[in-house]
Enzyme design. Structure first.
Site, mmCIF file in Angstrom:
data_model
loop_
_atom_site.group_PDB
_atom_site.id
_atom_site.type_symbol
_atom_site.label_atom_id
_atom_site.label_comp_id
_atom_site.label_asym_id
_atom_site.label_seq_id
_atom_site.Cartn_x
_atom_site.Cartn_y
_atom_site.Cartn_z
ATOM 1 C CD GLU A 129 -4.592 8.895 7.568
ATOM 2 O OE1 GLU A 129 -5.548 8.108 7.666
ATOM 3 O OE2 GLU A 129 -5.235 10.225 7.677
ATOM 4 N N GLY B 191 -5.270 4.942 6.972
ATOM 5 C CA GLY B 191 -4.907 5.257 8.304
ATOM 6 C C GLY B 191 -3.352 4.585 8.684
ATOM 7 C CB ALA C 179 -9.869 3.881 9.478
ATOM 8 C CD GLU D 126 -7.427 7.741 3.292
ATOM 9 O OE1 GLU D 126 -6.763 7.741 2.153
ATOM 10 O OE2 GLU D 126 -7.049 7.386 4.388
HETATM 11 N N1 DAK Z 1 -10.939 -2.446 6.960
HETATM 12 C C1 DAK Z 1 -11.387 -3.554 7.261
HETATM 13 N N2 DAK Z 1 -10.977 -4.758 7.060
HETATM 14 C C2 DAK Z 1 -10.010 -5.019 6.174
HETATM 15 C C3 DAK Z 1 -9.279 -3.634 5.647
HETATM 16 C C4 DAK Z 1 -9.845 -2.408 6.154
HETATM 17 N N3 DAK Z 1 -9.020 -1.272 5.779
HETATM 18 N N4 DAK Z 1 -8.258 -3.940 4.887
HETATM 19 C C5 DAK Z 1 -8.346 -5.476 4.834
HETATM 20 N N5 DAK Z 1 -9.178 -5.876 5.605
HETATM 21 C C6 DAK Z 1 -9.880 -7.187 5.413
HETATM 22 C C7 DAK Z 1 -10.426 -7.869 4.596
HETATM 23 O O1 DAK Z 1 -11.930 -7.318 4.491
HETATM 24 C C8 DAK Z 1 -10.396 -9.169 4.530
HETATM 25 O O2 DAK Z 1 -11.331 -9.877 5.471
HETATM 26 P P1 DAK Z 1 -11.904 -11.018 5.279
HETATM 27 O O3 DAK Z 1 -12.737 -11.004 4.118
HETATM 28 O O4 DAK Z 1 -11.037 -12.251 4.983
HETATM 29 O O5 DAK Z 1 -12.969 -11.429 6.392
HETATM 30 C C9 DAK Z 1 -8.850 -9.345 5.073
HETATM 31 O O6 DAK Z 1 -8.730 -7.941 5.583
HETATM 32 C C10 DAK Z 1 -7.684 -9.480 4.066
HETATM 33 O O7 DAK Z 1 -8.113 -8.586 2.970
HETATM 34 P P2 DAK Z 1 -8.173 -9.146 1.469
HETATM 35 O O8 DAK Z 1 -8.744 -10.557 1.272
HETATM 36 O O9 DAK Z 1 -8.636 -7.837 0.754
HETATM 37 O O10 DAK Z 1 -6.399 -9.126 1.211
HETATM 38 P P3 DAK Z 1 -5.877 -8.978 -0.321
HETATM 39 O O11 DAK Z 1 -4.410 -9.336 -0.008
HETATM 40 O O12 DAK Z 1 -6.858 -9.632 -1.127
HETATM 41 O O13 DAK Z 1 -5.959 -7.421 -0.515
HETATM 42 C C11 DAK Z 1 -5.718 -5.153 -0.005
HETATM 43 C C12 DAK Z 1 -5.149 -6.474 0.345
HETATM 44 C C13 DAK Z 1 -4.806 -4.442 1.292
HETATM 45 C C14 DAK Z 1 -5.460 -4.496 -1.304
HETATM 46 C C15 DAK Z 1 -7.126 -4.949 0.392
HETATM 47 O O14 DAK Z 1 -7.411 -5.667 1.515
HETATM 48 C C16 DAK Z 1 -7.440 -3.207 0.474
HETATM 49 O O15 DAK Z 1 -7.785 -2.971 -0.471
HETATM 50 N N6 DAK Z 1 -7.994 -3.109 1.777
HETATM 51 C C17 DAK Z 1 -8.406 -1.755 2.074
HETATM 52 C C18 DAK Z 1 -7.366 -0.813 1.937
HETATM 53 C C19 DAK Z 1 -8.006 0.607 2.234
HETATM 54 O O16 DAK Z 1 -8.869 1.082 1.553
HETATM 55 N N7 DAK Z 1 -7.448 1.399 3.171
HETATM 56 C C20 DAK Z 1 -7.961 2.294 3.542
HETATM 57 C C21 DAK Z 1 -9.089 2.437 4.363
HETATM 58 S S1 DAK Z 1 -9.639 3.930 4.759
HETATM 59 C C22 DAK Z 1 -12.096 9.353 9.057
HETATM 60 C C23 DAK Z 1 -11.264 8.795 9.828
HETATM 61 C C24 DAK Z 1 -10.231 7.953 9.112
HETATM 62 C C25 DAK Z 1 -10.172 7.756 7.637
HETATM 63 C C26 DAK Z 1 -11.037 8.496 7.089
HETATM 64 C C27 DAK Z 1 -11.799 9.251 7.481
HETATM 65 N N8 DAK Z 1 -12.900 10.173 9.404
HETATM 66 C C28 DAK Z 1 -13.620 9.574 10.638
HETATM 67 C C29 DAK Z 1 -13.636 11.084 8.634
HETATM 68 C C30 DAK Z 1 -9.551 6.786 7.315
HETATM 69 C C31 DAK Z 1 -9.804 5.861 6.207
HETATM 70 C C32 DAK Z 1 -9.041 4.799 5.899
HETATM 71 O O17 DAK Z 1 -7.940 4.412 6.279
#
Ligand code: DAK
Length: 257
Positions: free
Chosen positions: A111, A108, A63, A131
């Site tokens: 998911e 997400g 997400a 998360e």
């Molecule tokens: N959201 C927004 N932007 C994201 C993103 C994300 N989940 N993942 C990556 N990006 C963006 C980065 O910010 C970056 O943008 P710029 O800086 O270039 O503008 C671009 O994508 C490229 O990412 P990286 O530079 O970080 O790329 P790397 O290859 O170095 O790293 C990575 C890849 C996948 C390891 C890293 O990007 C990363 O850790 N991303 C976050 C992964 C993550 O934590 N995903 C889970 C998100 S939490 C809920 C509803 C839904 C949810 C929870 C609660 N409620 C309403 C209660 C769901 C939650 C989630 O999904």
């Protein structure tokens, strides 16, 4: 190929749905979710198989963290329910949906893949529910679908640690059905779709319905449900054709009626 802003669709017997927001690793913001809702709430009438994939190096990296940062509890609840409803549309979609996981499937993104019927992964795929690293829990079905797919112990390990696993590990716990070299992934997904397209369409639709519906019922009710669906198919031309073709030692020509 019809292009919305973030979700591209190529119609056909294989309906290709490509999430295309590569600059943010295909993260699910409200617009992406809305476009996915549109795509999966209006299935074309003709029988087909969907292949869902992501553009670039990610399937979906989760997400959109930028959008969630400032949310309060009320907004978070609505966002969670909205995403859950979109993913349920995929589960309820009347035709098979194959996720071709070409890269990161995190939060997400995993998911979303888990709402699909079958998951095929590239050797480069990385999967996880990170998360907890952000101090939150999954909100698009991860706490419920993950244990149903891999069992409670393995699900809790992934959910507690937030660790990323590679495609081979995902295969070993049954989270994905197959792992292929990156350049072969879409071809292998298409081969699987072609295989399914050769079968009786009514039978395939019925299988999805009975398996998904039955898992939510006690066994005895689910068995009755299966018997009803089984008997209904005996009023179809496809059933007559399938059995006749076997007896005549020829390939069946299913018409989906
Ligand atoms: N959201 C927004 N932007 C994201 C993103 C994300 N989940 N993942 C990556 N990006 C963006 C980065 O910010 C970056 O943008 P710029 O800086 O270039 O503008 C671009 O994508 C490229 O990412 P990286 O530079 O970080 O790329 P790397 O290859 O170095 O790293 C990575 C890849 C996948 C390891 C890293 O990007 C990363 O850790 N991303 C976050 C992964 C993550 O934590 N995903 C889970 C998100 S939490 C809920 C509803 C839904 C949810 C929870 C609660 N409620 C309403 C209660 C769901 C939650 C989630 O999904």
């Amino acid at each position: 190929m019809t292009g919305k802003k973030y979700v591209k669709v190529e119609e056909g017997e294989i309906r290709r749905v490509i999430i295309s927001r590569p600059e943010a690793l295909n993260a699910l913001n409200r617009e992406v979710l809305e476009e996915l809702r549109e795509v999966f709430s209006s299935p074309p009438e003709d029988f087909h198989v969907v292949i869902l994939t992501g553009e670039g190096k990610a399937f979906v990296a989760g997400a959109d963290i930028g959008e969630m940062g400032d949310m309060g509890p009320g907004e978070a609840y609505n966002f969670s329910r909205e995403g859950q409803k979109v993913f349920s549309l995929i589960e309820e979609y009347p035709y098979p949906v194959i996720a071709a996981i070409n890269g990161y499937a995190l939060g997400g993104g995993l998911e979303l893949a888990m709402a699909c019927d079958i998951r095929l992964a590239s050797e480069r795929a990385k999967l996880g529910q990170p998360e907890v690293n952000l101090g939150v829990i999954p909100g698009f079905g991860g706490t419920q679908r993950l244990p149903r797919i891999v069992g409670m112990g393995r699900a809790l390990e992934l959910l507690y640690t937030g660790k990323m696993i590679n495609a081979e590990e995902a295969l070993s716990i049954g989270l994905v059905n197959g792992v292929y070299p990156a350049e072969e992934l879409l071809k292998r997904a298409e081969e699987m779709a072609e295989e399914i397209l050769k079968k009786g369409p009514l039978a395939i639709k019925s299988i999805k319905w009975v398996v998904r519906g039955g898992l939510q019922m006690p066994l005895e009710k689910a068995l009755q449900f299966e018997a009803l669906a089984f008997s209904k198919i005996f009023s179809s031309e496809d059933q007559k054709e399938g059995m006749q073709a076997f007896l005549e030692k020829r390939k069946p020509e299913f018409r989906g009626r």
